[in-house]
Design a protein around this motif. Sequence first.
Motif, short mmCIF file in Angstrom:
data_model
loop_
_atom_site.label_atom_id
_atom_site.label_comp_id
_atom_site.label_asym_id
_atom_site.label_seq_id
_atom_site.Cartn_x
_atom_site.Cartn_y
_atom_site.Cartn_z
N ASN A 224 5.25 34.43 29.68
CA ASN A 224 5.55 33.91 31.01
C ASN A 224 4.99 32.50 31.15
O ASN A 224 3.83 32.23 30.82
N GLY A 225 5.83 31.58 31.63
CA GLY A 225 5.39 30.21 31.81
C GLY A 225 5.52 29.34 30.58
O GLY A 225 5.18 28.16 30.62
N ALA A 226 6.02 29.90 29.48
CA ALA A 226 6.16 29.11 28.25
C ALA A 226 7.31 28.12 28.39
O ALA A 226 8.33 28.41 29.02
N PHE A 227 7.13 26.94 27.82
CA PHE A 227 8.19 25.93 27.84
C PHE A 227 9.15 26.19 26.67
O PHE A 227 8.73 26.23 25.52
N LYS A 267 10.63 38.61 34.27
CA LYS A 267 11.04 39.32 35.48
C LYS A 267 9.80 39.77 36.27
O LYS A 267 8.79 40.19 35.70
N GLY A 268 9.91 39.64 37.58
CA GLY A 268 8.81 40.05 38.44
C GLY A 268 7.61 39.14 38.40
O GLY A 268 6.56 39.48 38.96
N ALA A 269 7.73 37.97 37.79
CA ALA A 269 6.58 37.06 37.67
C ALA A 269 6.93 35.71 38.24
O ALA A 269 8.07 35.43 38.62
N LYS A 270 5.95 34.83 38.30
CA LYS A 270 6.18 33.46 38.72
C LYS A 270 5.41 32.52 37.82
O LYS A 270 4.43 32.91 37.17
N ALA A 271 5.90 31.28 37.76
CA ALA A 271 5.25 30.28 36.90
C ALA A 271 5.36 28.93 37.58
O ALA A 271 6.29 28.68 38.36
N THR A 272 4.43 28.05 37.27
CA THR A 272 4.37 26.74 37.90
C THR A 272 4.38 25.64 36.86
O THR A 272 3.75 25.75 35.80
N VAL A 273 5.15 24.56 37.17
CA VAL A 273 5.18 23.36 36.33
C VAL A 273 4.55 22.23 37.14
O VAL A 273 4.94 21.97 38.28
N ARG A 274 3.64 21.55 36.56
CA ARG A 274 2.99 20.42 37.21
C ARG A 274 3.45 19.11 36.56
O ARG A 274 4.11 19.12 35.54
N SER A 275 3.09 18.04 37.18
CA SER A 275 3.38 16.69 36.67
C SER A 275 4.87 16.40 36.55
O SER A 275 5.33 15.82 35.58
N VAL A 276 5.66 16.85 37.55
CA VAL A 276 7.10 16.59 37.56
C VAL A 276 7.33 15.17 38.05
O VAL A 276 6.81 14.76 39.10
N ASN A 277 8.09 14.41 37.30
CA ASN A 277 8.37 13.03 37.68
C ASN A 277 9.26 12.95 38.92
O ASN A 277 10.05 13.86 39.19
#
Length: 351
Positions: A224-227, A267-277
């Motif tokens: 989860n959260g992997a790019f 599924k059923g999880a959430k993830a966050t991306v930071r440093s979005v241009n």
Amino acid sequence: MSGDTGGIGGLMVRYTSAHTTGGAAAGAVWTAAHRRRRTGRATALGAAALALALPLAACSAGGGSEAPTGGSSSSAAGSAPSPSQSPTVDPAAYRHALTGALRPLDSALRTVDGAREGGALDKALDSAAGKAETAAEALETVTAPDNARSGTSQLTTALRALGQDLRSARGSGGRCATSPRVELDTAHGPQSVKEAARALKALGYDTSLRLPRTERAQHRRLANGAFVRDGSRGGLGRLTVNNGTSSDAVVTLTRGTRTAFSLYVRKGAKATVRSVNSGAYTVYFTTGEDWNGGKRSFTRGCSFEKFDDKANFRTVRVSGGTQYTVLTFTLNKVFGGNASTSTVPPGAFPS
């Protein structure tokens, strides 16, 4: 963004400002014909009786003895030959016919077994499907021993099913394409062929048919959260993806034709991306099961969609700090969601 709370892809967007760096008649016809045949037979028998009466009367007038009633000629004419018994089928001849019908198919199936996935495997599957149907047609003309009639019929039916399954297993060549070997693993045709072959082998008739190898369905996932893909990020924008669907998802943001990043969210999880241009992004997402890293796609139960409105990120310096955009995407249906979505052809989904 337009208001829409229905279906997967409802989006809840929160803009946070003043943040500091950091978030389906024949019977009648048959009866008439039958009556005509009986009438014709009666006429023929009457003519025969008249022809026999003339020579018999001549013998009596000449003083000769009359033919005795019920003579031997009458008995001979009235007797019927006993039906001959059909000959027994030679098992060796049956084995030879069975092998001849199946040999081309066996060769084609061995080619399937060794073919690499892709165009070569699809071509081999088509060829084997044709050979399976030809083998079934050949077996329909084979006379089997009494103990093998049922098994031969069973094998004929199974070969037709095998041909259909081999064709259906061909890969689509695109995304969300289950491997043909996985499709064949649960197909009915190969299993039916195995059962019919076992029944004939128990009677001493070897089918000499080798079915191609299959593969079990896989359940590959990323963390989860992997790019899946990550480009250059250096802004202050922040994106949170909440996946309330029953499938894993990959969310992809693009600017123009370039992919900024793709994020895997279980599924059923959430993830966050930071440093979005800063910039306007088109947001795509795909859901499914069994992630194929080489194709960058799920292999089963896939869907490909995008949000109709762009996601805008901006960073503004203000007195005392910096304001930046924080967005939350909710992929499942949510009350109050304010984004509509559209289906995307698999080939148009960014890789």
